[in-house]
Motif scaffolding. Sequence first.
Motif, PDB file in Angstrom:
ATOM      1  N   UNK A   1      48.211  39.826  48.940  1.00 60.92           N
ATOM      2  CA  UNK A   1      48.923  41.117  48.877  1.00 60.92           C
ATOM      3  C   UNK A   1      48.132  42.159  48.082  1.00 60.92           C
ATOM      4  N   UNK A   2      47.469  41.725  47.022  1.00 59.05           N
ATOM      5  CA  UNK A   2      46.507  42.571  46.322  1.00 59.05           C
ATOM      6  C   UNK A   2      45.286  41.685  46.109  1.00 59.05           C
ATOM      7  N   UNK A   3      44.133  42.112  46.572  1.00 55.74           N
ATOM      8  CA  UNK A   3      42.929  41.294  46.374  1.00 55.74           C
ATOM      9  C   UNK A   3      42.604  41.282  44.888  1.00 55.74           C
ATOM     10  N   UNK A   4      42.783  40.151  44.258  1.00 57.14           N
ATOM     11  CA  UNK A   4      42.778  40.139  42.802  1.00 57.14           C
ATOM     12  C   UNK A   4      41.388  39.883  42.227  1.00 57.14           C
TER      13      UNK A   4
ATOM     14  N   UNK B   1      38.764  40.000  43.754  1.00 59.64           N
ATOM     15  CA  UNK B   1      37.866  40.957  44.397  1.00 59.64           C
ATOM     16  C   UNK B   1      37.912  42.348  43.790  1.00 59.64           C
ATOM     17  N   UNK B   2      38.737  42.568  42.782  1.00 64.11           N
ATOM     18  CA  UNK B   2      38.718  43.856  42.099  1.00 64.11           C
ATOM     19  C   UNK B   2      40.021  44.631  42.174  1.00 64.11           C
ATOM     20  N   UNK B   3      41.117  43.952  42.477  1.00 67.66           N
ATOM     21  CA  UNK B   3      42.421  44.618  42.610  1.00 67.66           C
ATOM     22  C   UNK B   3      42.393  45.684  43.691  1.00 67.66           C
ATOM     23  N   UNK B   4      42.231  45.228  44.904  1.00 66.78           N
ATOM     24  CA  UNK B   4      42.246  46.130  46.056  1.00 66.78           C
ATOM     25  C   UNK B   4      43.620  46.077  46.708  1.00 66.78           C
ATOM     26  N   UNK B   5      44.222  47.222  46.798  1.00 66.81           N
ATOM     27  CA  UNK B   5      45.575  47.332  47.357  1.00 66.81           C
ATOM     28  C   UNK B   5      45.518  47.787  48.823  1.00 66.81           C
TER      29      UNK B   5
ATOM     30  N   UNK C   1      48.519  34.602  50.644  1.00 71.43           N
ATOM     31  CA  UNK C   1      48.062  33.896  49.447  1.00 71.43           C
ATOM     32  C   UNK C   1      48.616  34.632  48.226  1.00 71.43           C
ATOM     33  N   UNK C   2      49.686  34.061  47.668  1.00 68.21           N
ATOM     34  CA  UNK C   2      50.334  34.678  46.496  1.00 68.21           C
ATOM     35  C   UNK C   2      49.979  33.921  45.214  1.00 68.21           C
ATOM     36  N   UNK C   3      48.833  33.282  45.211  1.00 70.18           N
ATOM     37  CA  UNK C   3      48.440  32.489  44.040  1.00 70.18           C
ATOM     38  C   UNK C   3      48.398  33.366  42.787  1.00 70.18           C
ATOM     39  N   UNK C   4      47.818  34.541  42.895  1.00 70.86           N
ATOM     40  CA  UNK C   4      47.740  35.406  41.715  1.00 70.86           C
ATOM     41  C   UNK C   4      48.857  36.447  41.675  1.00 70.86           C
TER      42      UNK C   4
END
Lengths: 504, 504
Positions: free
Chosen positions: A299-302, A304-308, A331-334
Amino acid sequence: MAARVALRGSAILRTIRPAACSLPRESRRQFSFSAANMSSFYSWEPEGPTIKTQIPGPKAKAQIAELDEVFDTRSLNMLTDYEKSSGNYIADPDGNVLLDVYAQIASIPIGYNNPVLRKAAQGDEMINGLINRPALGNFPPNDWANVLKTGILKVAPKGLNQVFTAMAGSDANETAYKAAFMWRRQHERGGHHVEFTEAEMASAMRNELPAGSSELSIMSFKTAFHGRLFGSLSTTRSKPIHKLDIPAFDWPQATFPLLKYPLDQHAEENAAAEAASLKEVEDIILNYRVPPCAVVVEPIQSEGGDNHASPAFFQGLRALTRKHNVLLIVDEVQTGVGATGKFWAHEHWNLQDPPDMVTFSKKAQTAGYYFGSPELRPNKPYRQFNTWMGDPARALLFRAIVGEIERLDLVNNTARVGDYLYGKLEALAQKYPGQFENLRGKGMGTFIAFDSPRRDEFLARAKGFGVNIGGSGQSAVRLRPMLIFEEKHADILLAALEKIVTSW
Amino acid sequence: MAARVALRGSAILRTIRPAACSLPRESRRQFSFSAANMSSFYSWEPEGPTIKTQIPGPKAKAQIAELDEVFDTRSLNMLTDYEKSSGNYIADPDGNVLLDVYAQIASIPIGYNNPVLRKAAQGDEMINGLINRPALGNFPPNDWANVLKTGILKVAPKGLNQVFTAMAGSDANETAYKAAFMWRRQHERGGHHVEFTEAEMASAMRNELPAGSSELSIMSFKTAFHGRLFGSLSTTRSKPIHKLDIPAFDWPQATFPLLKYPLDQHAEENAAAEAASLKEVEDIILNYRVPPCAVVVEPIQSEGGDNHASPAFFQGLRALTRKHNVLLIVDEVQTGVGATGKFWAHEHWNLQDPPDMVTFSKKAQTAGYYFGSPELRPNKPYRQFNTWMGDPARALLFRAIVGEIERLDLVNNTARVGDYLYGKLEALAQKYPGQFENLRGKGMGTFIAFDSPRRDEFLARAKGFGVNIGGSGQSAVRLRPMLIFEEKHADILLAALEKIVTSW
């Protein structure tokens, strides 16, 4: 206010280096009102950071040297004294105590040494789960249904009422991928009831087509992170250091729409980027030499740099995957377990048609994937199986975490505190142009990030100002507070951030 | 004796079905002497099995139906009441209590509800480890070196003084494989100090050669089992059901020497089979299209049906891999931690040159791989990394297990009881020709197996006679007692085995 807090903290914790926690007059004024109106969820944590030594200090250095003899310490960030850590504060062996907005890479939900978790850890159920570790697929405990229903499944995403339990994020994703491959191949064969052929079984043993290798893939996005084992790493596209020299499958990647922030000021070009990305996804689904049976997306690439991306993008992705009979794995792992101000980040999308699978780990302290369709149970037993299939002790801990999240309404708390923090960060960004770039995460709880022109130095300096912060991607400073992060903690964080950028 | 034991057991456990535990007169005579000379390690377990209902009984059936709504139960063997299980005995919700020689797929070392583990679970260290779960690579606890040295590393195989900690057998193996790939590619580049090229980094992000895919492989053996995630599954060659439809790497397999039993009666042809296997290994190393950077092997192929090979074979494998600069990874996930009468099964080989890596899980209750060479630490941090990198709570449990194994000399106990059991099984096999075929595991502690012409029925019937036993491979009955299995338990097991084969 933060300064006063720090002084109170110093009474408890003996000493405090003034440079770390005394705040500019303006900050004090700015922060006093809202913090004064907040009450703590828990009274056991200190009231502010304490910095006694450089980090690592002399004790930590000696212990790190000892550890390094037997355990690689080159990725060590801070040797930690967990006994002395509490609530939002992480301690080290030299008596330093930092406000922790990294939280074990976003995996501590409700604070160090939380008394409610301590009580759960002391209970008979937990001891039973710890010392009598079951092979869950073969010999599940007779209360396993109840443990699941009152814990992991109590917070199941809408539409997904089943779970396959796992150990950590990587194997949660990989078992979801396996389910996707089995599901798709069953469809291709004509249904669950169709038996495997001799040729399929023989080829499986040789890692060869038709059934021991695959002409199917999992599609992921550029700059995604989904784990580091061989299958999950094949979908991870974050940094070369994660992937170099490790064999990977020929699986495709689509461009993740790298949006411009603030989102509302770049609506048109962002929408165009998202449309282009969806077009690329469809092209890959239709034309890639190893066609995807599933798309996996954060949902947010975490890492990878917090890409929304916008709800519209994810709605489009759901529609596209549905149209082409490709599964959607979120993938809601983070992002999962409350940090975005919803229990699951994908709730922000308002999907009518839920994802096919949702994976979880980190703040859940256990892992696995949720699913809803009976078709996602493989057609035969033992296709999706391993010895432990998770850990009941950790599942019990998640149950206690869920209870506490509900009791204290911590998801809504995180939404509210996130809004407060985001507003203050906007002001800081305006005050210090170029220091807090591409602020992002508005309306996404405390799941907030910005870019720093001197990111690595930024993170290193933060410790000296009493705050433990993590980075991600090339230049992002990512904030990953716990769910018990309050306005008063935000004030301490904000004051430290200002200190950092005014200290160089 | 066993009958008397059962009667005593019935006093404690209320009722016993005579058919399950009354033994032929001969058995009673045969077993009485040695059992009478043995004392229990622990006094808390029942003195014999109790069978009250069919398994599953009515309570279990209802609970299984409830569980199946949310959790796949098709691989369920026996719903378990862990609170009521103790020592070598596993209980179910209907009051059935079975002697357990399967032990959660060989993963319970010192008994259910062991009081020493209970004490460890109640300790402050354990509670701390449970509720403050660290990201071990970034924020290790300041006592982590000590926890490792007094636990996991206290029992490190000779020559291997380092550990990378993991979650379970699959990721223990996969992280070992990753270390092997990185090690080999570093050598090819000219050493640790050589930097990655731009082309390598770019290709890594695309899953393409030269550094994002690989022209290297891991070699395993036919009928091997090394786990079920994508990389480990590519080396698993046990059964089609484990592998069907899951993408696999083009990695080679050599023939495992399928020996004839008893080994000492087929020395010559077995030696020839082993020589042929080693020749095939060398041929694969030299000629396979994707050359191996490591060979992974189990000391006894466990899931594959308990296939043994001689020390000479493994010595030859070590020499061959050394000769060709290929790493040797010994997968001790099932064989490790005492069951073969040595702490690590590969100690039976008397290697002068130790394996490069040894992986562990199951009875250790935690997992990882041991290594010795500094070259096996990747040349850069964050190449081998993940959020949790294991679980300190489980590492503490292993430490308590190690302490108890040492205090009670349980490895030697297992060697002795194994010899006793093996001798009695030889007698049974002679008495009932064709029923206990290919008895194997002589001198290998209680790690014993035999083939049954009606294996699945054999295992199902065993429960009715008060014993929980597992199978493996096509026709093997594998015995996997705990390390606290004594002569008196062997007697109960032997009586039940005889009952099974005389009951059809």
